[in-house]
Design an enzyme around this catalytic site. Structure first.
Site, PDB file in Angstrom:
ATOM      1  N   PRO A 299       2.365  23.240   3.169  1.00 54.77           N
ATOM      2  CA  PRO A 299       3.453  22.920   2.236  1.00 54.77           C
ATOM      3  C   PRO A 299       4.477  21.990   2.880  1.00 54.77           C
ATOM      4  O   PRO A 299       4.560  21.880   4.102  1.00 54.77           O
ATOM      5  CB  PRO A 299       4.061  24.290   1.929  1.00 54.77           C
ATOM      6  CG  PRO A 299       3.665  25.159   3.088  1.00 54.77           C
ATOM      7  CD  PRO A 299       2.338  24.660   3.550  1.00 54.77           C
TER       8      PRO A 299
ATOM      9  N   LYS B  36     -12.965  -9.738   6.579  1.00 53.88           N
ATOM     10  CA  LYS B  36     -13.628  -9.597   5.286  1.00 53.88           C
ATOM     11  C   LYS B  36     -13.483 -10.852   4.438  1.00 53.88           C
ATOM     12  O   LYS B  36     -12.573 -11.657   4.650  1.00 53.88           O
ATOM     13  CB  LYS B  36     -13.075  -8.369   4.566  1.00 53.88           C
ATOM     14  CG  LYS B  36     -13.201  -7.095   5.435  1.00 53.88           C
ATOM     15  CD  LYS B  36     -12.672  -5.882   4.736  1.00 53.88           C
ATOM     16  CE  LYS B  36     -12.785  -4.668   5.645  1.00 53.88           C
ATOM     17  NZ  LYS B  36     -11.800  -4.706   6.733  1.00 53.88           N
TER      18      LYS B  36
ATOM     19  N   ASP C 151     -11.024  -4.002  13.337  1.00 55.04           N
ATOM     20  CA  ASP C 151     -11.292  -4.482  11.985  1.00 55.04           C
ATOM     21  C   ASP C 151      -9.991  -4.906  11.315  1.00 55.04           C
ATOM     22  O   ASP C 151      -8.950  -4.269  11.497  1.00 55.04           O
ATOM     23  CB  ASP C 151     -11.952  -3.376  11.154  1.00 55.04           C
ATOM     24  CG  ASP C 151     -12.164  -3.790   9.709  1.00 55.04           C
ATOM     25  OD1 ASP C 151     -13.017  -4.667   9.465  1.00 55.04           O
ATOM     26  OD2 ASP C 151     -11.474  -3.253   8.830  1.00 55.04           O
TER      27      ASP C 151
ATOM     28  N   TYR D  28      -5.080  -7.087   3.991  1.00 53.63           N
ATOM     29  CA  TYR D  28      -4.146  -6.189   4.674  1.00 53.63           C
ATOM     30  C   TYR D  28      -2.866  -6.949   5.034  1.00 53.63           C
ATOM     31  O   TYR D  28      -2.848  -7.786   5.934  1.00 53.63           O
ATOM     32  CB  TYR D  28      -4.777  -5.597   5.936  1.00 53.63           C
ATOM     33  CG  TYR D  28      -6.080  -4.866   5.697  1.00 53.63           C
ATOM     34  CD1 TYR D  28      -6.392  -4.318   4.467  1.00 53.63           C
ATOM     35  CD2 TYR D  28      -7.014  -4.740   6.720  1.00 53.63           C
ATOM     36  CE1 TYR D  28      -7.589  -3.650   4.250  1.00 53.63           C
ATOM     37  CE2 TYR D  28      -8.217  -4.073   6.518  1.00 53.63           C
ATOM     38  CZ  TYR D  28      -8.492  -3.540   5.274  1.00 53.63           C
ATOM     39  OH  TYR D  28      -9.678  -2.885   5.065  1.00 53.63           O
TER      40      TYR D  28
END
Length: 311
Positions: free
Chosen positions: A216, A51, A22, A27
């Site tokens: 953390p 797209k 895709d 992008y």
């Protein structure tokens, strides 16, 4: 990421048997499509989606590769939203040119919805429905230029709305059906199942927090930003359950969405050959049935969410 790193990642994924790729004009402002096309040219048996909804226009004032709209790219193009009939047809043709390929299999209407457009969404949705954007997609499918179309978005509600106007073939839903949240079970997934619309799940790690956990030393990311406290707390509960069964959190996050009968694939943003290798391992990791039932019993996933052991 360099061109060489991108090519190596794609080649490793294809060699591993991953056959769905895709991309989108958005992008990298065209950079992703250029790289994907170069990597797929002359290859057979690959399903390719891109797209529509953003057109790229050259801007001579752009210089360098400083970050803009979330991407670093040297390509001097700016995005402009256009969901109209002519805009969709132009977007399809422009993508073919950037890809350097003769065919695109699937087209998604990219980021239609309130989440992206806010108060302007009504105007853009009218372009798609009254302005002929969906008609253009139907034309491309009817002519055989594409195999199918649908919506690619981060909100399931807009998928339900578009299905009131068109017979879509596929939906790409990012971040809204994951180990962390299952709101799409309410309407979206049952509707897709009843309409025989295939669902691709993107954002299976919710922008990273389901891959990295809450350890953390780093800021856990959720929904393209820093994770809020309530999300961190919920993921910490998921992590504790995973530790009890010695299951990697990322393995559970990857395998969970695939259990739903409407889901055809999980789409991951893999950024290195090493991440491809990790994905292969996580996908094949054996998770006991008691793990999934324990998640349900603890209220950590929706009671009606299908489990991998249900298949």
């Amino acid at each position: 990421m360099t061109d060489m790193e991108a090519r190596a990642t794609l080649e490793r994924a294809l060699a591993a048997g991953m056959n769905y790729v895709d991309t989108a004009p958005h992008y990298g402002h065209g950079l992703s499509e250029r790289r994907v096309g170069d990597g797929l040219r002359e290859r057979q048996g690959i399903v390719l989606s891109t797209k529509v909804g953003r057109l790229l226009r050259a801007d001579p004032a752009l210089r360098g590769d400083a970050e803009r709209q979330g991407f670093r790219s040297p390509l001097p193009f700016e995005r402009h939203f256009d969901y109209s009939y002519d805009g969709v047809l132009r977007s399809h043709e422009d993508s073919l040119q950037r890809l350097g390929l003769a065919r695109i299999d699937l087209l998604y209407v990219h980021d239609i919805g309130v989440r992206t457009h806010g108060a302007d969404n009504g105007r853009y949705f009218d372009q798609l429905t009254q302005g002929g954007g969906l008609k253009a997609l139907e034309r491309l499918r009817d002519e055989g230029a594409i195999a199918g179309f649908g919506v690619g978005a981060n909100e399931w509600q807009v998928g339900v709305e578009v299905l009131q106007h068109a017979d879509c073939d596929v939906m790409l839903l990012a971040g809204r059906y994951t180990l962390l949240e299952q709101g799409a079970l309410e309407q979206f997934l049952p509707l897709c199942l009843s309409r025989q619309v295939s669902v691709i799940i993107g954002g299976a790690y919710n922008s990273g927090i389901l891959a990295t956990g809450t350890a953390p030393g780093h800021a856990p990311r959720y929904d393209y930003g820093e994770a809020p406290a309530d999300i961190v707390a919920r993921v910490a509960r998921l992590e504790a359950h995973c530790r009890e069964y010695q299951v990697p959190l990322a393995a559970a996050a990857l395998q969970f969405p695939l259990a739903h009968p409407a889901v055809a694939s999980v789409l991951l943003g893999l950024g290195s050959p090493g991440q491809v290798e990790d994905t292969i391992r996580l996908h094949g990791f054996e998770i006991p049935a008691e793990f999934w039932q324990g998640l349900r019993d603890a209220g950590l996933i929706a009671p009606d969410a299908p489990l991998p052991t249900d298949r």
